[in-house]
Write an enzyme that holds these catalytic residues in place. Structure first.
Site, PDB file in Angstrom:
ATOM      1  N   HIS A   1       0.812  -1.224   0.000  1.00 30.41           N
ATOM      2  CA  HIS A   1       0.000   0.000   0.000  1.00 30.41           C
ATOM      3  C   HIS A   1       0.850   1.280   0.000  1.00 30.41           C
ATOM      4  O   HIS A   1       0.633   2.170  -0.800  1.00 30.41           O
ATOM      5  CB  HIS A   1      -0.915   0.018   1.230  1.00 30.41           C
ATOM      6  CG  HIS A   1      -1.785  -1.180   1.374  1.00 30.41           C
ATOM      7  ND1 HIS A   1      -2.932  -1.374   0.637  1.00 30.41           N
ATOM      8  CD2 HIS A   1      -1.676  -2.273   2.170  1.00 30.41           C
ATOM      9  CE1 HIS A   1      -3.502  -2.523   0.987  1.00 30.41           C
ATOM     10  NE2 HIS A   1      -2.758  -3.090   1.906  1.00 30.41           N
TER      11      HIS A   1
HETATM   12  O1  RIB Z   1      -4.429  -0.074   5.160  1.00 24.06           O
HETATM   13  C1  RIB Z   1      -3.075  -0.112   4.807  1.00 24.06           C
HETATM   14  C2  RIB Z   1      -2.289   0.835   5.642  1.00 24.06           C
HETATM   15  O2  RIB Z   1      -2.374   0.445   7.004  1.00 24.06           O
HETATM   16  C3  RIB Z   1      -0.783   0.821   5.320  1.00 24.06           C
HETATM   17  O3  RIB Z   1      -0.252   2.094   5.589  1.00 24.06           O
HETATM   18  C4  RIB Z   1      -0.229  -0.177   6.284  1.00 24.06           C
HETATM   19  O4  RIB Z   1       1.149   0.087   6.597  1.00 24.06           O
HETATM   20  C5  RIB Z   1      -1.084   0.092   7.487  1.00 24.06           C
HETATM   21  O5  RIB Z   1      -0.523   1.207   8.174  1.00 24.06           O
END
Ligand code: RIB
Ligand code: CA
Length: 314
Positions: A239
């Protein structure tokens, strides 16, 4: 090409560390003014220790400042099931050589932004607690912020709950402050970041690599495949890398400006980012730029290329 001034606000976190690795691999394009940490994937002490260890491991003397240990109002919550007890998929790095900044993240951010001759881009990839406090306590920073490239939210359902993405769910009040702030925002939500990542074969190859960066990222990412949140066990989103990839390769993405409201209720919809997706409603560019599509294969190719490139740089 002129370097972009950036500060990364993160909760490392496996994908945060891959994103930090991608940033270092692109230090010819980014002027990394600092890294700030926020509680999210793990406790503030663990995520801060991880940030210090990774930058030490990469021999990069980048200033790191510790941020908020809990959300503005909500109880803190870690994501050990996703990132492991230590926040790095239980991968062990040597002790950090870098010293932590004596400033807390909020005053660190304020000083870095206000002392920069060129505007600064903020890249928050954890809960938005630090960023919300920054703009509330030091509103003067707003005029020197170029862009806020956020990993967070979603316009296609959640991961922490059926409605909410983890970063926004963890601190919805902070997210509301940031989304309502009229700062120039780019939102990398789950609707695109579920397609910005690597295949299991990519991760297995990274993990077997003898390169410092590729082995670290591969071994950590293998942890994701022990869980039940990767697509049919074949593909894992990364992500946080999306919020940085957009800054260098915006052409990989499609976007629309939309009004985005954050649900701060206590029910099932807590942390839902309600974007106005109605095609016939046109929002101008003072509203958040919501990424709506990505060239998955190009993203994957660039990310892999840059991680292998990083092996020769650290
Ligand atoms: O939903 C994904 C996010 O939540 C990313 O930033 C992961 O590192 C968690 O922090
Ligand atoms: Ca994160």
């Amino acid at each position: 090409m002129k370097k972009r001034n950036i500060i990364i606000d993160c909760d490392p976190g496996i994908d945060d560390i891959v994103a930090l690795s991608f940033a270092i691999a692109n230090e010819d394009k980014f002027n990394i003014l600092g890294i700030t940490t926020v509680a999210g994937n793990q406790t503030i002490d663990k995520v801060t220790s991880n940030a210090l260890k990774v930058m030490s491991y990469y021999n990069r003397n980048i200033e790191i400042a510790k941020g908020q240990e809990k959300p503005l109002l909500r109880e803190k919550s870690a994501a050990s099931n996703v990132h492991g007890e230590n926040g790095m998929g239980d991968y062990q790095l040597p002790e950090a050589k870098l010293e932590l900044s004596s400033q807390n993240a909020i005053s660190f951010l304020r000083d870095k932004i206000m002392s920069s001759e060129e505007k600064v881009t903020l890249v928050p990839v954890g809960p938005l607690t630090n960023i919300a406090l920054l703009i509330k306590v030091f509103p003067e920073v707003m005029e020197n912020i170029e862009l806020v490239s956020i990993m967070g939210g979603s316009i296609s359902g959640g991961n922490r709950t059926s409605c909410a993405e983890f970063n926004v769910w963890a601190d919805p009040e902070a997210a509301k402050i940031v989304f309502d702030s009229k700062l120039p925002l780019v939102m990398s939500g789950l609707n695109v970041t579920h397609s910005t990542g690597l295949y299991k074969e990519d991760v297995e190859k990274l993990a077997k690599s003898t390169g410092k960066a590729t082995e670290l990222c591969g071994k950590m990412l293998e942890y994701y495949f022990k869980g039940d949140h990767v697509k049919e066990g074949r593909f894992t989103p990364i992500h946080d890398a999306c919020a940085l990839m957009y800054l260098i390769y915006p052409e990989l993405f499609k976007f629309r400006h939309m009004k985005v409201d954050v649900d701060c209720s206590d029910g099932i919809s807590r942390g839902n980012t309600i974007a106005d997706v109605r095609e016939w409603i046109k929002y101008d560019n003072t509203y958040p730029k919501v990424l709506v599509d990505v060239d998955l294969e190009k993203f994957r190719e660039i990310l892999l290329n840059d991680l292998y490139k990083l092996d020769e740089m650290v």
